[in-house]
Write an enzyme that holds these catalytic residues in place. Structure first.
Site, mmCIF file in Angstrom:
data_model
loop_
_atom_site.group_PDB
_atom_site.id
_atom_site.type_symbol
_atom_site.label_atom_id
_atom_site.label_comp_id
_atom_site.label_asym_id
_atom_site.label_seq_id
_atom_site.Cartn_x
_atom_site.Cartn_y
_atom_site.Cartn_z
ATOM 1 N N GLU A 1 -7.166 -3.441 -1.117
ATOM 2 C CA GLU A 1 -8.363 -3.471 -1.468
ATOM 3 C C GLU A 1 -8.994 -4.960 -1.138
ATOM 4 O O GLU A 1 -10.331 -5.252 -1.376
ATOM 5 C CB GLU A 1 -8.556 -3.031 -2.959
ATOM 6 C CG GLU A 1 -8.086 -4.093 -3.983
ATOM 7 C CD GLU A 1 -6.575 -4.139 -4.017
ATOM 8 O OE1 GLU A 1 -6.094 -5.038 -5.052
ATOM 9 O OE2 GLU A 1 -5.785 -3.489 -3.489
ATOM 10 N N HIS B 1 -2.112 -5.867 -0.833
ATOM 11 C CA HIS B 1 -3.338 -5.309 -1.565
ATOM 12 C C HIS B 1 -4.409 -4.947 -0.526
ATOM 13 O O HIS B 1 -5.206 -5.747 -0.268
ATOM 14 C CB HIS B 1 -3.881 -6.375 -2.347
ATOM 15 C CG HIS B 1 -3.391 -6.703 -3.818
ATOM 16 N ND1 HIS B 1 -3.692 -5.944 -4.898
ATOM 17 C CD2 HIS B 1 -2.030 -7.445 -3.909
ATOM 18 C CE1 HIS B 1 -2.964 -6.411 -5.937
ATOM 19 N NE2 HIS B 1 -1.968 -7.195 -5.547
ATOM 20 N N CYS C 1 0.686 -2.935 -5.676
ATOM 21 C CA CYS C 1 1.428 -4.052 -6.360
ATOM 22 C C CYS C 1 2.012 -3.637 -7.779
ATOM 23 O O CYS C 1 3.002 -3.053 -7.805
ATOM 24 C CB CYS C 1 0.452 -5.258 -6.678
ATOM 25 S SG CYS C 1 0.916 -6.711 -6.860
#
Length: 231
Positions: free
Chosen positions: A205, A203, A86
Site C-alpha cells: 500500500e 507494504h 507486516c
C-alpha cells in the site's frame, strides 16, 4: 469488490490501506473495529500493519484473540481473500492461517527501507498482474520480520510453491546482502495452500500511488479486481 480493513488498538497503517482500496482503486471499503464480528459483506479482508495491542507479549499474540479473528478464519475457510501486511502477517501466523512465525530481525534493529522483491508466482489472484520472476521495489518497516519455520514446514512451503515473494537484489539474485532481516529462504511473503490467504512483511500500500512515484505494489491490488468472488 468490497474491502474490509481491520482496525486493532495500535493499528497505524489502516488508513493507508483504505486510501489505496477506496481512493486509488475506487472500491467500496469499510473500516472494521476489532470487536465486530460480521464480515459477510466483504470480499477481501485486510489486516494492516502497525502495532496491534502495542506488540505486547509478541507481535500479533494478543490480536489473535480479538472477536473479529474468528470471523476472519471463517472468511478464509469460505475461499474468500485475506491479506495480512507486516503486523497483519504476524497476526495470520499467530492465528494459524499461515505457517511459521515472524521473529526479531537478524541484527536486532528496526528496518525502514525500500527493498527489491522477486515475484515467485504469477498464477495467483494477488500476483497475476506481475510477470514471472519480476523484481519489484516495496517499502519495509519492521523490527520482527525475520521469517522462521522448522525444516518440515519450509520444505512444504517450497514443495507446494507457497512462497510468493523473496528478498533479492536489483537483479533478482538471492544474496546474503539482499536479505534485510535474515528471513529463512529469503521469504518475504507466503500464501496458504489454496492461495486465498496472503501474508507479507513489505507494504504494497506504500507503493501504490503515482503521486509517490512508487507503484510496484499497485498491481497486487489490481490483480484481485478481475477474479471471480467466492459466494
Amino acid at each position: 469488490m468490497k474491502f474490509g480493513v481491520i482496525v486493532f488498538p495500535g493499528s497505524n497503517c489502516d488508513r493507508d490501506m483504505a486510501y489505496v482500496t477506496r481512493d486509488v482503486l475506487g472500491q467500496s471499503t469499510r473500516m472494521i473495529w476489532h470487536q465486530e464480528t460480521d464480515l459477510s459483506d466483504c470480499d477481501v479482508v485486510v489486516i494492516p500493519g502497525g502495532f496491534s495491542y502495542g506488540d505486547y507479549l509478541r507481535c500479533g499474540a494478543i490480536a489473535r484473540f480479538s472477536p473479529i479473528m474468528r470471523s476472519v478464519r471463517e472468511h478464509a475457510q469460505q475461499g474468500k481473500y485475506v491479506l495480512g501486511v507486516c503486523n497483519g502477517f504476524q497476526v495470520l501466523t499467530e492465528v494459524g492461517l499461515l505457517p511459521g512465525a515472524l521473529v526479531r530481525n537478524r541484527d536486532l534493529h528496526f528496518i525502514c527501507d525500500r527493498v527489491p522483491l522477486k515475484v515467485e508466482r504469477t498464477d495467483l489472484p494477488w500476483t497475476q498482474a506481475y510477470t514471472p520472476q519480476e523484481v519489484i521495489t516495496i517499502p519495509i518497516a519492521h523490527g520482527e520480520g525475520r521469517y522462521h519455520a522448522d525444516e518440515d514446514t519450509l520444505k512444504a512451503l517450497e514443495d507446494n510453491q507457497q512462497v510468493v515473494f523473496r528478498y533479492c537484489d536489483a537483479h533478482g539474485n538471492l544474496t546474503p546482502e539482499s536479505n534485510p532481516n535474515g528471513s529463512l529462504n529469503h521469504i518475504a511473503g507466503i500464501v496458504n495452500e489454496t492461495g486465498n490467504v496472503l501474508g507479507m512483511m513489505p507494504h504494497p500500500e506504500r507503493a501504490s500511488d503515482p503521486l509517490l512515484k512508487a507503484v510496484d505494489g499497485f498491481k497486487l491490488f489490481t490483480g484481485l479486481l478481475s477474479v471471480p468472488l467466492a459466494i
